[in-house]
Write a protein that holds these residues in place. Sequence first.
Motif, PDB file in Angstrom:
ATOM      1  N   LYS A 130       5.968  -7.632  16.889  1.00 42.23           N
ATOM      2  CA  LYS A 130       5.516  -9.295  16.470  1.00 42.23           C
ATOM      3  C   LYS A 130       6.386  -9.661  14.986  1.00 42.23           C
ATOM      4  N   GLY A 131       7.844  -8.851  14.700  1.00 40.46           N
ATOM      5  CA  GLY A 131       8.397  -9.198  12.812  1.00 40.46           C
ATOM      6  C   GLY A 131       7.329  -7.819  12.551  1.00 40.46           C
ATOM      7  N   HIS A 132       6.509  -7.021  12.805  1.00 38.24           N
ATOM      8  CA  HIS A 132       6.263  -5.876  11.493  1.00 38.24           C
ATOM      9  C   HIS A 132       6.488  -4.634  11.719  1.00 38.24           C
ATOM     10  N   VAL A 133       7.273  -4.430  10.932  1.00 37.62           N
ATOM     11  CA  VAL A 133       7.905  -3.269  11.290  1.00 37.62           C
ATOM     12  C   VAL A 133       7.193  -2.298  10.949  1.00 37.62           C
ATOM     13  N   THR A 134       6.133  -0.991  11.603  1.00 40.20           N
ATOM     14  CA  THR A 134       5.707  -0.178  11.054  1.00 40.20           C
ATOM     15  C   THR A 134       7.097   1.395  10.921  1.00 40.20           C
ATOM     16  N   THR A 135       6.895   2.099   9.523  1.00 36.89           N
ATOM     17  CA  THR A 135       6.972   3.839   9.081  1.00 36.89           C
ATOM     18  C   THR A 135       5.862   4.706   9.820  1.00 36.89           C
ATOM     19  N   VAL A 136       5.996   4.850  10.191  1.00 38.58           N
ATOM     20  CA  VAL A 136       4.710   6.486   9.983  1.00 38.58           C
ATOM     21  C   VAL A 136       5.554   7.663   9.405  1.00 38.58           C
ATOM     22  N   ARG A 137       4.899   8.060   8.252  1.00 40.81           N
ATOM     23  CA  ARG A 137       5.807   9.051   7.422  1.00 40.81           C
ATOM     24  C   ARG A 137       4.851  10.158   7.897  1.00 40.81           C
ATOM     25  N   LYS A 138       5.615  11.773   8.241  1.00 40.38           N
ATOM     26  CA  LYS A 138       3.772  12.575   7.659  1.00 40.38           C
ATOM     27  C   LYS A 138       3.733  13.981   6.884  1.00 40.38           C
ATOM     28  N   VAL A 139       3.930  13.823   6.285  1.00 41.52           N
ATOM     29  CA  VAL A 139       2.758  14.196   4.906  1.00 41.52           C
ATOM     30  C   VAL A 139       2.264  15.826   4.971  1.00 41.52           C
ATOM     31  N   ARG A 140       2.677  16.819   4.807  1.00 38.70           N
ATOM     32  CA  ARG A 140       2.614  18.220   4.286  1.00 38.70           C
ATOM     33  C   ARG A 140       1.887  18.392   3.083  1.00 38.70           C
ATOM     34  N   GLU A 141       0.734  19.339   3.273  1.00 39.00           N
ATOM     35  CA  GLU A 141       0.494  19.715   1.741  1.00 39.00           C
ATOM     36  C   GLU A 141       0.808  21.423   2.034  1.00 39.00           C
ATOM     37  N   GLU A 142       0.555  22.147   1.159  1.00 36.64           N
ATOM     38  CA  GLU A 142       0.470  23.321   1.745  1.00 36.64           C
ATOM     39  C   GLU A 142      -0.428  23.860   0.302  1.00 36.64           C
ATOM     40  N   LYS A 143      -1.564  25.091   0.475  1.00 39.99           N
ATOM     41  CA  LYS A 143      -2.255  25.557  -0.407  1.00 39.99           C
ATOM     42  C   LYS A 143      -1.906  27.009   0.002  1.00 39.99           C
ATOM     43  N   LYS A 144      -1.653  27.597  -1.058  1.00 40.22           N
ATOM     44  CA  LYS A 144      -1.420  29.513  -1.498  1.00 40.22           C
ATOM     45  C   LYS A 144      -3.106  30.287  -1.810  1.00 40.22           C
ATOM     46  N   TYR A 145      -2.743  31.393  -1.353  1.00 33.73           N
ATOM     47  CA  TYR A 145      -4.470  31.969  -1.921  1.00 33.73           C
ATOM     48  C   TYR A 145      -3.746  33.011  -2.386  1.00 33.73           C
ATOM     49  N   GLU A 187      -2.003  21.949   6.212  1.00 35.83           N
ATOM     50  CA  GLU A 187      -2.299  20.683   6.745  1.00 35.83           C
ATOM     51  C   GLU A 187      -1.271  19.039   6.889  1.00 35.83           C
ATOM     52  N   GLU A 188      -0.869  18.394   7.820  1.00 37.06           N
ATOM     53  CA  GLU A 188      -0.585  17.169   7.486  1.00 37.06           C
ATOM     54  C   GLU A 188      -1.150  16.320   8.163  1.00 37.06           C
ATOM     55  N   ARG A 189      -0.382  15.051   8.325  1.00 43.04           N
ATOM     56  CA  ARG A 189      -0.618  13.865   8.373  1.00 43.04           C
ATOM     57  C   ARG A 189      -0.337  12.872   7.747  1.00 43.04           C
ATOM     58  N   ASP A 190      -0.516  11.583   8.774  1.00 45.11           N
ATOM     59  CA  ASP A 190       0.154  10.413   9.622  1.00 45.11           C
ATOM     60  C   ASP A 190       0.230   9.486   8.775  1.00 45.11           C
ATOM     61  N   VAL A 191       0.839   8.625   7.643  1.00 47.48           N
ATOM     62  CA  VAL A 191       0.817   7.978   6.968  1.00 47.48           C
ATOM     63  C   VAL A 191       1.998   6.588   7.459  1.00 47.48           C
ATOM     64  N   ASN A 227     -12.390  20.609   4.175  1.00 47.20           N
ATOM     65  CA  ASN A 227     -12.381  19.706   5.489  1.00 47.20           C
ATOM     66  C   ASN A 227     -11.774  18.619   4.783  1.00 47.20           C
ATOM     67  N   ARG A 228     -10.981  18.553   5.566  1.00 51.10           N
ATOM     68  CA  ARG A 228     -10.236  16.933   5.211  1.00 51.10           C
ATOM     69  C   ARG A 228      -9.410  16.253   6.666  1.00 51.10           C
ATOM     70  N   THR A 229     -10.742  16.349   7.621  1.00 54.18           N
ATOM     71  CA  THR A 229     -10.193  15.612   8.793  1.00 54.18           C
ATOM     72  C   THR A 229     -10.875  13.855   8.715  1.00 54.18           C
ATOM     73  N   ASN A 230     -11.535  13.893   7.896  1.00 50.94           N
ATOM     74  CA  ASN A 230     -12.243  12.696   7.725  1.00 50.94           C
ATOM     75  C   ASN A 230     -10.559  11.658   7.043  1.00 50.94           C
ATOM     76  N   GLN A 231     -10.422  12.454   6.316  1.00 54.42           N
ATOM     77  CA  GLN A 231      -8.476  11.899   6.117  1.00 54.42           C
ATOM     78  C   GLN A 231      -7.808  12.234   6.309  1.00 54.42           C
ATOM     79  N   GLN A 232      -7.726  12.465   7.635  1.00 53.48           N
ATOM     80  CA  GLN A 232      -6.379  12.744   8.976  1.00 53.48           C
ATOM     81  C   GLN A 232      -5.386  13.673   8.972  1.00 53.48           C
TER      82      GLN A 232
END
Length: 778
Positions: free
Chosen positions: A578-593, A651-655, A611-616
Amino acid sequence: MLRRKLVWSVPLAGAIGAGVAADRWLAATALADGKQDLRPAVTLPVTRVVMFNSGVGYFSRSGEVDGDARVDLAFQELDINDLIKSMVLEDFGGGRVAAVSYDSREPIERTLASFSINLNGDPSLAGVLQQARGERIEVTTNPTAQNQPGKLTGSIVGIELQAVPVGQTQMPVQVLNMWCAEGLRSVRLQEVQQLRFLNPVLESEFRRALEVLARNHDAQKKAVSVHFAGDGKRRVQVGYVIESPIWKTSYRLVLDAQGKGGKPYLQGWAVVENTTDEDWANVRMALISGRPISFKMDLYDPLFVPRPTVEPELFASLRPPTYDGGFAQRGVRPDPVAMNPATQNSAIFNPMFANPNFNGQGLVGNNFAFQNGFVNGGGGFGGGGFGGNLGGGLANNYAAPQMAVANTPQLQQQLAQNRMQLARLADAKAEKQNAANLGAQLAERLSTGAVTDAATAGKLGDYFQYAIDHPVSLARQKSALLPIVGKDIEATRVSIYNPAVQAKHPLLGLRFKNTSGVHLSQGPITVFEGSTYAGDTRVLDVQPGEERLVSYAIDLGTEVDPQNGPGSGRITSVKANKGHVTTVRKVREEKKYRIANRSQTDRTLVIEHPNRTNQQFKLVETDRPIEDTAGVYRFQVAVKAGEEKTFVVNEERDVATTVQLSNNPDQQIRFVLSLTEAPPALKQKLTEALKMKAAWDGQQRDLTQVKADLARVATDQDRIRKNLAATPREAEVYQTYLTRLATQEREIDALTAREKALMASEFTARKAFEDFLANLTD
């Protein structure tokens, strides 16, 4: 003392008769109460203490009384509200609780003034007798008194001063005037050896006033009196919950310093404090590791409800009517409370710790028995032993008395030692049994011997109880350490890394499992490597069988370097609705120890990653964590001595980004068309939308041009009109200006008609385009 219920509402015509009857009944009751008050008060010592982690403690006092008895207690004024809210009174010998009375907040002067004889101001004997004028007394005079019998009985008339000659002078002497059987008599007060009031009510009032004085030496304390009514000797109990310091725990954890695979040994102590003003002598004690809800409520201060003032209505006097009784019953309706003996004999109750056979079943640990059985005492801290095990060393000795042996001194000595050991073992078993009985009775039904309609006590539920095996003696304002745990537990050495705690080095720690079989309350833990101090840590409440991490020192032999990776992002989907275009972008973050083990021993490293589950965020292409909490993931990495490793967490999340297609410039539509992730159907519709947008744009351009032409003609007409105003009518150019104005008027009419048509076309094209975009769905 028992107060029967009075009928508070009586007809006005019978008020006087009811008042007279009540007055006679109260007078008779007062005489009985006066006799009861003459009995000495009974002292009930503290026999049981139950401590909680919520800032309160349950205290039980019990003892033996004979017949009607009064128990006097004293409490801090701040504890009276808790006392009123929680007091438990029980009479286990068929008696009942008659009444509970306590001092008010009013000053002692006001309380003393309420008695028949006011003892304020330190009155003299003459002052006391002056207040009792008219009362009957019995006076015993000194043997040396002249012209006086040894004992006089009469009523007090008053006190007067008489002048008595002493040598050459006159001295005033206080004289008691009495009305006796033979008439008025005067007795010098200095000749009075003994004086007694014959009115038991007055004598009781005088005695109670003296008790108020005695109990109020400490102005911060208030007296509470409990009256028990019954026959014969019997056991009574008073229990209450008042504010108390929480009991605390402290642990010692001994590790195997030689690496022989020995289990760590956990030793626990309970810190108990007696902040009362009374010594605890051989009290039974239980410790509850729960936090029941507890609050304060002001029940001590009198509360009054405001009432409206109503003016009485005045009516003419009427002849009082008479009424017949009903068919079902004629006469006075019985009082259901008075007719119910169970109600009359009811006492205050509370479903907690009140069984008369309360002796401690179900206790914990080393020197303790847990709720459903016994736990053998393990070796004590440092090799000593809280409980120890006598079984192996005494097995043969126990069998010795059963053998037929010669009567020699050596055997007699051996037999005597065996008997002593058997007696000690029997005492220990008896104490264990007492402890077991105490714990079980904490969850038993409340005794209802002296109470009707008593509630059934529930189980302790999720709470855990420790009941001490041996009676505890603790002086006032003293603290004590009581052993509650002594067990080997399962544990694994780990190094725990959290950059928020220590950025460079992990912490030495343990992953231990509570295999002690008891609940471990929160508290500090002092860790020893063998017999050497290794560090301190702290643990929260741990249930039986639960695993927990603890750390006690910095691991200087291991280093961790956390690094942020480059990261990436990609578009995964494009949708229109209905005239709204939604673009989903998968963002990946990497942490090395990056991990470096520079020590001489292998390490098991536990990495705590946010634990960033609450940030998806979701873990991808990463080893599964061994544990996750609300705040961190825990990853376990084995690192050998001298080894370097890198552990990566992805870790990845959809934006999602949503834009609304509108009639603005078509860059948004062209951007969506440029996305390779956009579906073909959406691209086809967007291409059609661009065509409609182009048609609309053409209409807008034509309309703009017409409006520009109209503006040009209007400007030119304004110039011509100014010229006409300045040109004479006879001039040749004047006619030229008129011809041009007429031509422009015809042109304006044509442009105006075209503008109207273009405006209608532009509106139609714009509405078609906007409607198309608003309903655009792939």
